[in-house]
Design a protein around this motif. Structure first.
Motif, short mmCIF file in Angstrom:
data_model
loop_
_atom_site.label_atom_id
_atom_site.label_comp_id
_atom_site.label_asym_id
_atom_site.label_seq_id
_atom_site.Cartn_x
_atom_site.Cartn_y
_atom_site.Cartn_z
N GLY A 124 1.04 -1.32 0.10
CA GLY A 124 -0.28 0.12 -0.02
C GLY A 124 0.68 1.21 0.09
N ILE A 125 0.46 2.63 0.42
CA ILE A 125 0.75 3.50 0.29
C ILE A 125 1.74 3.18 2.17
CG2 ILE A 125 1.03 6.36 0.55
CD1 ILE A 125 -1.48 5.79 -1.64
N HIS A 126 3.41 4.01 2.04
CA HIS A 126 3.94 4.04 2.99
C HIS A 126 5.04 4.25 2.94
CE1 HIS A 126 6.57 1.00 1.36
NE2 HIS A 126 5.62 0.71 1.35
N PHE A 127 5.32 5.45 4.34
CA PHE A 127 6.63 5.87 3.81
C PHE A 127 8.00 4.71 4.92
CE2 PHE A 127 3.28 9.27 3.91
CZ PHE A 127 3.93 9.85 3.14
N ASP A 128 7.79 4.04 5.74
CA ASP A 128 8.58 3.49 6.24
C ASP A 128 9.43 2.58 4.92
OD1 ASP A 128 6.53 1.57 5.61
OD2 ASP A 128 7.04 1.01 7.14
N THR A 129 10.77 2.81 5.57
CA THR A 129 11.36 1.59 4.45
C THR A 129 12.81 1.79 5.52
OG1 THR A 129 12.71 1.86 2.70
CG2 THR A 129 13.11 3.50 4.05
N HIS A 130 13.28 -0.34 5.38
CA HIS A 130 14.39 -0.57 5.42
C HIS A 130 15.86 -0.11 4.64
CE1 HIS A 130 10.77 -1.94 8.57
NE2 HIS A 130 11.68 -3.22 7.92
N LYS A 131 15.41 0.57 4.11
CA LYS A 131 16.77 1.46 3.09
C LYS A 131 17.15 2.34 3.18
CE LYS A 131 14.90 -1.32 -1.47
NZ LYS A 131 15.05 -1.67 -2.66
N PHE A 132 18.82 2.18 3.78
CA PHE A 132 19.14 3.30 4.51
C PHE A 132 20.01 4.03 3.53
CE2 PHE A 132 21.69 6.09 6.33
CZ PHE A 132 22.58 5.75 6.56
N ILE A 133 19.81 5.78 3.29
CA ILE A 133 20.35 6.21 1.66
C ILE A 133 21.09 7.23 2.41
CG2 ILE A 133 20.11 7.37 -0.47
CD1 ILE A 133 18.12 6.16 -1.01
N SER A 134 20.55 7.89 3.18
CA SER A 134 21.51 8.93 3.97
C SER A 134 20.97 9.11 5.62
CB SER A 134 21.37 10.42 2.40
OG SER A 134 19.77 10.76 3.73
N LEU A 135 21.35 10.01 6.03
CA LEU A 135 21.37 9.74 7.30
C LEU A 135 20.19 11.19 7.36
CD1 LEU A 135 24.40 10.61 9.41
CD2 LEU A 135 23.46 8.49 9.19
N LYS A 136 19.89 11.64 6.70
CA LYS A 136 18.17 12.51 6.46
C LYS A 136 16.82 11.74 7.00
CE LYS A 136 15.79 16.26 4.22
NZ LYS A 136 14.42 15.13 4.10
N GLY A 137 17.49 10.40 6.60
CA GLY A 137 16.43 9.14 7.20
C GLY A 137 16.07 9.02 8.41
N TYR A 138 16.89 9.10 9.13
CA TYR A 138 16.66 9.05 10.85
C TYR A 138 16.60 10.32 10.79
CZ TYR A 138 18.80 5.00 10.01
OH TYR A 138 19.27 3.15 9.72
N ASP A 139 16.24 11.45 10.79
CA ASP A 139 15.66 12.74 11.03
C ASP A 139 14.66 12.95 11.94
OD1 ASP A 139 18.15 14.34 10.61
OD2 ASP A 139 16.89 14.75 8.54
#
Length: 220
Positions: free
Chosen positions: A205-220
């Motif tokens: 479905g539509i979601h924002f969570d991911t297990h793919k870390f591309i940059s530290l910004k994903g942890y903001d």
């Protein structure tokens, strides 16, 4: 509490990025909170090269996510991990097809203290395990939020931070239920996973969570 960092190793392969993250782990591994880098196995990643990196970086404490490995592949993984000097694996994301003997192997050979599974309502355990092992298993706020009956049977609650933030954005009912469980049971373990600014639209479905870390910004 054990906080599991890097639910997915970074897509970028620069060794400097991983060395930086290792410094972060050293800074925050204090008191009752420990942040662990992870070897993961989903999405067809090269988990063998991750174990090689564990050796190269001199890590002695990691988390292990067995999500993408069948029984035969898991035995290969354990064999390779035994080649890492002085390695302990305090946390393991287990699978519903693991036997009591496999849990005991991880406890004995790698000093595993805590495991996690998804809700047994969604992923029933294939083999029975004794209560002493269930007490070490924490249930995750994944696609099915665990309920009181399940949490009473297992060790407690695991919160994946990206799933929680995703529920806040797209599933207020699941978000509210999870907050109620946190207030009632506390949190025994975390997955520290990134969140995307742009939604995904896939089989989940539509979601924002991911297990793919591309940059530290994903942890903001």
């Amino acid at each position: 509490m054990i906080i599991i960092a890097q639910r997915f190793f970074p897509i970028c392969s620069q060794i400097t990025t991983r060395l930086l993250l290792c410094q972060v782990y050293k800074i925050y591994n204090v008191g009752m909170v420990e942040i662990l880098p992870s070897v993961t196995t989903v999405y067809g990643v090269d988990w063998r090269s991750m174990v090689t990196e564990v050796k190269e970086l001199g890590l002695t404490r990691i988390a292990l996510f067995l999500t993408g490995l069948d029984s035969s592949s898991r035995q290969q993984c354990y064999q390779l991990l035994r080649t890492v000097p002085n390695l302990s694996v305090p946390f393991v994301h287990a699978r519903s097809d693991m036997t009591e003997q496999e849990y005991r192997l991880l406890i004995k050979d790698f000093g595993t203290q805590k495991f996690n599974l998804h809700s047994p309502r969604a992923w029933p355990m294939k083999y029975p395990v004794p209560q002493e092992i269930k007490a070490k298993i924490y249930l995750e706020n994944a696609d099915t939020v665990p309920d009181d009956a399940e949490l009473a049977e297992f060790g407690g609650l695991l919160i994946d931070t990206s799933h929680l933030e995703n529920d806040r954005r797209v599933d207020p009912e699941a978000f509210t239920k999870t907050l109620e469980l946190i207030n009632k049971y506390g949190v025994g373990v975390n997955h520290l996973s990134p969140i995307s600014d742009v939604p995904f639209d896939d089989e989940w479905g539509i979601h924002f969570d991911t297990h793919k870390f591309i940059s530290l910004k994903g942890y903001d």
